[in-house]
Scaffold this motif. Structure first.
Motif, mmCIF file in Angstrom:
data_model
loop_
_atom_site.group_PDB
_atom_site.id
_atom_site.type_symbol
_atom_site.label_atom_id
_atom_site.label_comp_id
_atom_site.label_asym_id
_atom_site.label_seq_id
_atom_site.Cartn_x
_atom_site.Cartn_y
_atom_site.Cartn_z
ATOM 1 N N VAL A 106 19.515 13.236 -30.663
ATOM 2 C CA VAL A 106 18.435 12.739 -29.802
ATOM 3 C C VAL A 106 18.872 12.757 -28.343
ATOM 4 C CG1 VAL A 106 17.088 10.675 -29.217
ATOM 5 C CG2 VAL A 106 17.305 11.397 -31.594
ATOM 6 N N ALA A 107 20.119 12.385 -28.066
ATOM 7 C CA ALA A 107 20.619 12.400 -26.689
ATOM 8 C C ALA A 107 20.651 13.819 -26.128
ATOM 9 C CB ALA A 107 22.016 11.780 -26.635
ATOM 10 N N ILE A 108 21.071 14.786 -26.932
ATOM 11 C CA ILE A 108 21.108 16.180 -26.476
ATOM 12 C C ILE A 108 19.697 16.690 -26.200
ATOM 13 C CG2 ILE A 108 21.611 18.542 -27.230
ATOM 14 C CD1 ILE A 108 24.079 17.393 -28.657
ATOM 15 N N ILE A 109 18.770 16.380 -27.089
ATOM 16 C CA ILE A 109 17.394 16.830 -26.889
ATOM 17 C C ILE A 109 16.792 16.201 -25.638
ATOM 18 C CG2 ILE A 109 15.062 16.689 -27.867
ATOM 19 C CD1 ILE A 109 16.411 17.004 -30.639
ATOM 20 N N ALA A 110 17.035 14.914 -25.431
ATOM 21 C CA ALA A 110 16.506 14.240 -24.239
ATOM 22 C C ALA A 110 17.102 14.835 -22.967
ATOM 23 C CB ALA A 110 16.800 12.746 -24.313
ATOM 24 N N THR A 111 18.390 15.130 -22.976
ATOM 25 C CA THR A 111 19.035 15.723 -21.810
ATOM 26 C C THR A 111 18.465 17.100 -21.514
ATOM 27 O OG1 THR A 111 21.067 14.513 -22.321
ATOM 28 C CG2 THR A 111 21.265 16.399 -20.843
ATOM 29 N N LEU A 112 18.268 17.896 -22.553
ATOM 30 C CA LEU A 112 17.700 19.229 -22.340
ATOM 31 C C LEU A 112 16.255 19.154 -21.845
ATOM 32 C CD1 LEU A 112 19.162 21.226 -25.349
ATOM 33 C CD2 LEU A 112 19.785 21.391 -22.934
ATOM 34 N N MET A 113 15.509 18.169 -22.311
ATOM 35 C CA MET A 113 14.133 18.011 -21.838
ATOM 36 C C MET A 113 14.114 17.652 -20.346
ATOM 37 S SD MET A 113 12.063 18.626 -24.352
ATOM 38 C CE MET A 113 10.529 17.821 -23.999
ATOM 39 N N LEU A 114 15.062 16.825 -19.927
ATOM 40 C CA LEU A 114 15.110 16.414 -18.520
ATOM 41 C C LEU A 114 15.662 17.515 -17.618
ATOM 42 C CD1 LEU A 114 16.396 12.747 -18.900
ATOM 43 C CD2 LEU A 114 14.103 13.476 -18.245
ATOM 44 N N LEU A 115 16.691 18.211 -18.080
ATOM 45 C CA LEU A 115 17.345 19.216 -17.255
ATOM 46 C C LEU A 115 16.840 20.629 -17.521
ATOM 47 C CD1 LEU A 115 21.038 17.973 -17.424
ATOM 48 C CD2 LEU A 115 19.358 17.562 -15.633
ATOM 49 N N GLY A 116 15.965 20.815 -18.476
ATOM 50 C CA GLY A 116 15.484 22.137 -18.852
ATOM 51 C C GLY A 116 14.890 22.938 -17.701
ATOM 52 N N PRO A 117 13.940 22.365 -16.947
ATOM 53 C CA PRO A 117 13.356 23.129 -15.845
ATOM 54 C C PRO A 117 14.390 23.530 -14.778
ATOM 55 C CG PRO A 117 11.968 21.257 -16.384
ATOM 56 C CD PRO A 117 13.228 21.104 -17.175
ATOM 57 N N GLN A 118 15.333 22.651 -14.490
ATOM 58 C CA GLN A 118 16.363 22.971 -13.494
ATOM 59 C C GLN A 118 17.276 24.086 -14.003
ATOM 60 O OE1 GLN A 118 18.241 19.209 -12.870
ATOM 61 N NE2 GLN A 118 16.591 18.417 -11.585
ATOM 62 N N LEU A 119 17.652 24.014 -15.278
ATOM 63 C CA LEU A 119 18.488 25.072 -15.839
ATOM 64 C C LEU A 119 17.741 26.402 -15.874
ATOM 65 C CD1 LEU A 119 20.195 23.210 -18.807
ATOM 66 C CD2 LEU A 119 21.299 24.069 -16.754
ATOM 67 N N ASN A 120 16.465 26.378 -16.192
ATOM 68 C CA ASN A 120 15.671 27.597 -16.215
ATOM 69 C C ASN A 120 15.618 28.219 -14.825
ATOM 70 O OD1 ASN A 120 14.030 29.604 -17.276
ATOM 71 N ND2 ASN A 120 12.167 28.486 -16.741
ATOM 72 N N ALA A 121 15.395 27.390 -13.801
ATOM 73 C CA ALA A 121 15.351 27.899 -12.430
ATOM 74 C C ALA A 121 16.696 28.505 -12.027
ATOM 75 C CB ALA A 121 14.960 26.785 -11.469
ATOM 76 N N LEU A 122 17.778 27.878 -12.431
ATOM 77 C CA LEU A 122 19.114 28.391 -12.122
ATOM 78 C C LEU A 122 19.330 29.759 -12.763
ATOM 79 C CD1 LEU A 122 22.022 27.925 -10.975
ATOM 80 C CD2 LEU A 122 22.550 26.954 -13.224
ATOM 81 N N PHE A 123 18.976 29.899 -14.047
ATOM 82 C CA PHE A 123 19.166 31.173 -14.728
ATOM 83 C C PHE A 123 18.258 32.267 -14.163
ATOM 84 C CE2 PHE A 123 20.817 28.534 -18.363
ATOM 85 C CZ PHE A 123 22.128 28.968 -18.231
ATOM 86 N N VAL A 124 17.051 31.910 -13.767
ATOM 87 C CA VAL A 124 16.146 32.889 -13.158
ATOM 88 C C VAL A 124 16.729 33.374 -11.837
ATOM 89 C CG1 VAL A 124 13.879 33.164 -12.071
ATOM 90 C CG2 VAL A 124 14.072 32.098 -14.313
ATOM 91 N N GLU A 125 17.287 32.457 -11.056
ATOM 92 C CA GLU A 125 17.883 32.844 -9.765
ATOM 93 C C GLU A 125 19.091 33.742 -9.962
ATOM 94 O OE1 GLU A 125 20.004 30.779 -5.888
ATOM 95 O OE2 GLU A 125 18.732 29.562 -7.185
ATOM 96 N N VAL A 126 19.945 33.409 -10.920
ATOM 97 C CA VAL A 126 21.117 34.236 -11.199
ATOM 98 C C VAL A 126 20.683 35.613 -11.684
ATOM 99 C CG1 VAL A 126 23.095 34.503 -12.765
ATOM 100 C CG2 VAL A 126 22.679 32.319 -11.641
ATOM 101 N N ASN A 127 19.678 35.670 -12.535
ATOM 102 C CA ASN A 127 19.175 36.943 -13.039
ATOM 103 C C ASN A 127 18.613 37.787 -11.900
ATOM 104 O OD1 ASN A 127 18.429 38.917 -14.841
ATOM 105 N ND2 ASN A 127 16.488 37.938 -15.354
ATOM 106 N N THR A 128 17.879 37.165 -10.998
ATOM 107 C CA THR A 128 17.315 37.887 -9.860
ATOM 108 C C THR A 128 18.420 38.454 -8.977
ATOM 109 O OG1 THR A 128 15.406 36.412 -9.901
ATOM 110 C CG2 THR A 128 15.758 37.687 -7.892
ATOM 111 N N GLN A 129 19.440 37.669 -8.716
ATOM 112 C CA GLN A 129 20.538 38.142 -7.876
ATOM 113 C C GLN A 129 21.318 39.262 -8.563
ATOM 114 O OE1 GLN A 129 22.924 34.827 -6.604
ATOM 115 N NE2 GLN A 129 21.235 33.893 -5.466
#
Length: 74
Positions: A40-63
């Motif tokens: 439950v703690a892992i799922i909650a953390t991913l729900m909170l940080l998911g959008p930020q991690l997605n933005a980070l990976f999109v930026e790295v992919n673009t670069q």
């Protein structure tokens, strides 16, 4: 009378041994609860940080795509 006492004493020892052995089941339940809480703690953390991690990976992919298309001069 001695036979009855010996039988009751043996029965008491058997019950005591069964109670002591049954503690392993409680330990398995405790581990199951801990695994559930961690999940439950892992799922909650991913729900909170998911959008930020997605933005980070999109930026790295673009670069990385930009690096592959830029001509390099020796």
């Amino acid at each position: 009378m001695l036979h009855v006492y010996a039988t009751l004493q043996t029965l008491g020892f058997r019950i005591k041994n069964r109670i002591q052995r049954d503690e392993t089941g409680a330990t398995a339940v405790e581990y199951g609860i801990m695994v559930g809480v961690i999940a439950v703690a892992i799922i909650a953390t991913l729900m909170l940080l998911g959008p930020q991690l997605n933005a980070l990976f999109v930026e790295v992919n673009t670069q990385l795509k930009g690096i592959g298309t830029t001509p390099t001069t020796p």
